[in-house]
Design an enzyme around this catalytic site. Sequence first.
Site, PDB file in Angstrom:
ATOM      1  N   LYS A 162      -5.628   1.613   7.784  1.00 22.25           N
ATOM      2  CA  LYS A 162      -6.782   0.839   8.261  1.00 22.25           C
ATOM      3  C   LYS A 162      -6.438  -0.648   8.256  1.00 22.25           C
ATOM      4  O   LYS A 162      -5.642  -1.052   7.421  1.00 22.25           O
ATOM      5  CB  LYS A 162      -8.031   1.102   7.423  1.00 22.25           C
ATOM      6  CG  LYS A 162      -7.899   0.906   5.913  1.00 22.25           C
ATOM      7  CD  LYS A 162      -7.746  -0.391   5.254  1.00 22.25           C
ATOM      8  CE  LYS A 162      -8.473  -1.614   5.624  1.00 22.25           C
ATOM      9  NZ  LYS A 162      -8.196  -2.727   4.637  1.00 22.25           N
ATOM     10  N   SER A 187      11.655   0.211   7.956  1.00 22.34           N
ATOM     11  CA  SER A 187      11.104  -1.048   7.466  1.00 22.34           C
ATOM     12  C   SER A 187      12.231  -2.061   7.448  1.00 22.34           C
ATOM     13  O   SER A 187      13.367  -1.720   7.118  1.00 22.34           O
ATOM     14  CB  SER A 187      10.534  -0.831   6.057  1.00 22.34           C
ATOM     15  OG  SER A 187       9.437  -1.650   5.803  1.00 22.34           O
ATOM     16  N   ARG A 188      11.908  -3.314   7.784  1.00 19.40           N
ATOM     17  CA  ARG A 188      12.975  -4.316   7.942  1.00 19.40           C
ATOM     18  C   ARG A 188      13.625  -4.658   6.619  1.00 19.40           C
ATOM     19  O   ARG A 188      14.837  -4.854   6.543  1.00 19.40           O
ATOM     20  CB  ARG A 188      12.392  -5.584   8.576  1.00 19.40           C
ATOM     21  CG  ARG A 188      11.799  -5.364   9.945  1.00 19.40           C
ATOM     22  CD  ARG A 188      10.900  -6.500  10.322  1.00 19.40           C
ATOM     23  NE  ARG A 188       9.925  -6.773   9.270  1.00 19.40           N
ATOM     24  CZ  ARG A 188       9.101  -7.798   9.235  1.00 19.40           C
ATOM     25  NH1 ARG A 188       9.119  -8.689  10.200  1.00 19.40           N
ATOM     26  NH2 ARG A 188       8.260  -7.959   8.243  1.00 19.40           N
ATOM     27  N   ILE A 238       0.822  -1.207   0.000  1.00 24.47           N
ATOM     28  CA  ILE A 238       0.000   0.000   0.000  1.00 24.47           C
ATOM     29  C   ILE A 238       0.868   1.275   0.000  1.00 24.47           C
ATOM     30  O   ILE A 238       0.444   2.317  -0.522  1.00 24.47           O
ATOM     31  CB  ILE A 238      -1.014   0.002   1.179  1.00 24.47           C
ATOM     32  CG1 ILE A 238      -2.087   1.042   0.965  1.00 24.47           C
ATOM     33  CG2 ILE A 238      -0.349   0.199   2.523  1.00 24.47           C
ATOM     34  CD1 ILE A 238      -2.910   0.866  -0.270  1.00 24.47           C
ATOM     35  N   ASP A 277     -10.761  -7.640   6.037  1.00 24.56           N
ATOM     36  CA  ASP A 277      -9.752  -6.638   5.634  1.00 24.56           C
ATOM     37  C   ASP A 277     -10.317  -5.762   4.509  1.00 24.56           C
ATOM     38  O   ASP A 277     -10.315  -4.538   4.632  1.00 24.56           O
ATOM     39  CB  ASP A 277      -8.433  -7.308   5.236  1.00 24.56           C
ATOM     40  CG  ASP A 277      -7.419  -6.258   4.758  1.00 24.56           C
ATOM     41  OD1 ASP A 277      -6.798  -5.608   5.611  1.00 24.56           O
ATOM     42  OD2 ASP A 277      -7.305  -6.060   3.527  1.00 24.56           O
TER      43      ASP A 277
HETATM   44  P1  NAP Z   1       2.154  -5.779   3.262  1.00 25.78           P
HETATM   45  O1  NAP Z   1       2.744  -5.291   1.979  1.00 25.78           O
HETATM   46  O2  NAP Z   1       2.038  -7.240   3.488  1.00 25.78           O
HETATM   47  O3  NAP Z   1       2.896  -5.191   4.543  1.00 25.78           O
HETATM   48  C1  NAP Z   1       3.439  -3.900   4.624  1.00 25.78           C
HETATM   49  C2  NAP Z   1       4.837  -3.985   5.210  1.00 25.78           C
HETATM   50  O4  NAP Z   1       4.750  -4.177   6.617  1.00 25.78           O
HETATM   51  C3  NAP Z   1       5.660  -5.164   4.729  1.00 25.78           C
HETATM   52  O5  NAP Z   1       6.243  -4.933   3.464  1.00 25.78           O
HETATM   53  C4  NAP Z   1       6.694  -5.317   5.829  1.00 25.78           C
HETATM   54  O6  NAP Z   1       7.837  -4.485   5.542  1.00 25.78           O
HETATM   55  C5  NAP Z   1       5.973  -4.761   7.060  1.00 25.78           C
HETATM   56  N1  NAP Z   1       5.689  -5.869   7.965  1.00 25.78           N
HETATM   57  C6  NAP Z   1       5.172  -7.061   7.648  1.00 25.78           C
HETATM   58  N2  NAP Z   1       5.112  -7.850   8.753  1.00 25.78           N
HETATM   59  C7  NAP Z   1       5.616  -7.104   9.752  1.00 25.78           C
HETATM   60  C8  NAP Z   1       5.842  -7.364  11.125  1.00 25.78           C
HETATM   61  N3  NAP Z   1       5.604  -8.564  11.664  1.00 25.78           N
HETATM   62  N4  NAP Z   1       6.355  -6.368  11.897  1.00 25.78           N
HETATM   63  C9  NAP Z   1       6.659  -5.172  11.353  1.00 25.78           C
HETATM   64  N5  NAP Z   1       6.489  -4.888  10.032  1.00 25.78           N
HETATM   65  C10 NAP Z   1       5.963  -5.852   9.263  1.00 25.78           C
HETATM   66  O7  NAP Z   1       0.703  -5.154   3.484  1.00 25.78           O
HETATM   67  P2  NAP Z   1      -0.081  -4.006   2.708  1.00 25.78           P
HETATM   68  O8  NAP Z   1      -0.918  -4.616   1.654  1.00 25.78           O
HETATM   69  O9  NAP Z   1       0.828  -2.892   2.353  1.00 25.78           O
HETATM   70  O10 NAP Z   1      -1.086  -3.582   3.881  1.00 25.78           O
HETATM   71  C11 NAP Z   1      -0.640  -2.895   5.029  1.00 25.78           C
HETATM   72  C12 NAP Z   1      -1.826  -2.250   5.688  1.00 25.78           C
HETATM   73  O11 NAP Z   1      -2.453  -1.377   4.735  1.00 25.78           O
HETATM   74  C13 NAP Z   1      -2.900  -3.253   6.129  1.00 25.78           C
HETATM   75  O12 NAP Z   1      -3.458  -2.843   7.345  1.00 25.78           O
HETATM   76  C14 NAP Z   1      -3.927  -3.198   5.019  1.00 25.78           C
HETATM   77  O13 NAP Z   1      -5.233  -3.500   5.478  1.00 25.78           O
HETATM   78  C15 NAP Z   1      -3.818  -1.735   4.607  1.00 25.78           C
HETATM   79  N6  NAP Z   1      -4.243  -1.507   3.221  1.00 25.78           N
HETATM   80  C16 NAP Z   1      -3.813  -2.311   2.216  1.00 25.78           C
HETATM   81  C17 NAP Z   1      -4.287  -2.119   0.915  1.00 25.78           C
HETATM   82  C18 NAP Z   1      -3.842  -2.985  -0.249  1.00 25.78           C
HETATM   83  O14 NAP Z   1      -4.404  -2.841  -1.354  1.00 25.78           O
HETATM   84  N7  NAP Z   1      -2.848  -3.843  -0.096  1.00 25.78           N
HETATM   85  C19 NAP Z   1      -5.182  -1.089   0.654  1.00 25.78           C
HETATM   86  C20 NAP Z   1      -5.537  -0.235   1.686  1.00 25.78           C
HETATM   87  C21 NAP Z   1      -5.065  -0.458   2.966  1.00 25.78           C
HETATM   88  P3  NAP Z   1       9.309  -4.978   5.987  1.00 25.78           P
HETATM   89  O15 NAP Z   1       9.390  -6.426   5.657  1.00 25.78           O
HETATM   90  O16 NAP Z   1      10.219  -4.116   5.160  1.00 25.78           O
HETATM   91  O17 NAP Z   1       9.374  -4.686   7.461  1.00 25.78           O
END
Ligand code: NAP
Length: 307
Positions: free
Chosen positions: A90, A36-37, A14, A168
Amino acid sequence: MKPLKIAIAGVGKIVYDQHLPAIRGNQDFELVATASRNHTVDGVPAFKGIQEMLSSQRDIDAVSLCMPPQYRYEAARLAIRAGKSVFLEKPPGATLSEIESLKKLAAEYAVTLFASWHSRHAPAVQVVKSHLNEHPPRRVKVIWREDVRHWHPDQEWIWQPGGLGVFDPGINALSIVTEILPEEIFLRTAALEFPSNRQAPIGAQLSFTDATGTDVHADFDWRQTGEQTWDILIDTDSTHLHLKKGGHELWIDAVRRDLPLEGEYPSLYRHFADLIRGRSSDVDVAPLRHVADAFMLGQHVVTDPFI
Ligand code: NAP
């Protein structure tokens, strides 16, 4: 006015898709760091964790927390206690109690806390809200059906406790419904379908009502292939509204309406800047509360394993 220096923690899908373009397109913000890790943003100072970032780079006004919800509370606490304003992606956290705790902490440290709901910033939402103030809704049908394999490949957190499963995306629909309806709704019955090998639901049927007896039904499903559906259909006594594409298209009585052009994330960041400059917060947990109610009241049905 000097731009606000902002950092992002939890760089992933996101952030690359939405936060970076929205921040870069907003003169109120300057991206000064990431925490970010494994992921970085070209040309922006990068740290492995939020604690390291906050102690190394003190010149930060605000932090956007975009990691999965289960890991957001600790990061938010660290940022608030360092005096930073906080933007929560969110859903704002893994539990309602976490958010109460953060609200109190943000008030104590006199910083802005923004629990963002991006779908509330879809262009049809305020138009429909005004319409329903004039024409009270009688029946609301939410159909939010998408393909989890397409939208969430390799996101294990989403199936784990606190990841919310089909809620979600479903919580986005609930964020719109709770914004546009003139009365507060409450859950009457729910059925949640859990794959036998997963901790989170893949489908949910929810029936709500309100003090005036409005019938609100939501159908969330993560198994839809082909065309995706993010629709809300509303009947009032005299009109029929159809929000399509998550609130990006609006039809009233079969006539398509013109809508404002601003995107969801540009609008979110404009609001965040206003909150910071106005020294206020915006934390509405209603969508998360309805999800919590569904887990509390809903019938749990075991279904086919998700591979
Ligand atoms: P994602 O790509 O799976 O996660 C975002 C980043 O969080 C990962 O790249 C990782 O970065 C870090 N992360 C993952 N596990 C972690 C942990 N255990 N501790 C600390 N950092 C961690 O997810 P995303 O799709 O971007 O979604 C993130 C949030 O945005 C969620 O709450 C989701 O509901 C919301 N969202 C997503 C979308 C969508 O379309 N994907 C749309 C709107 C809102 P590192 O590995 O570099 O730490």
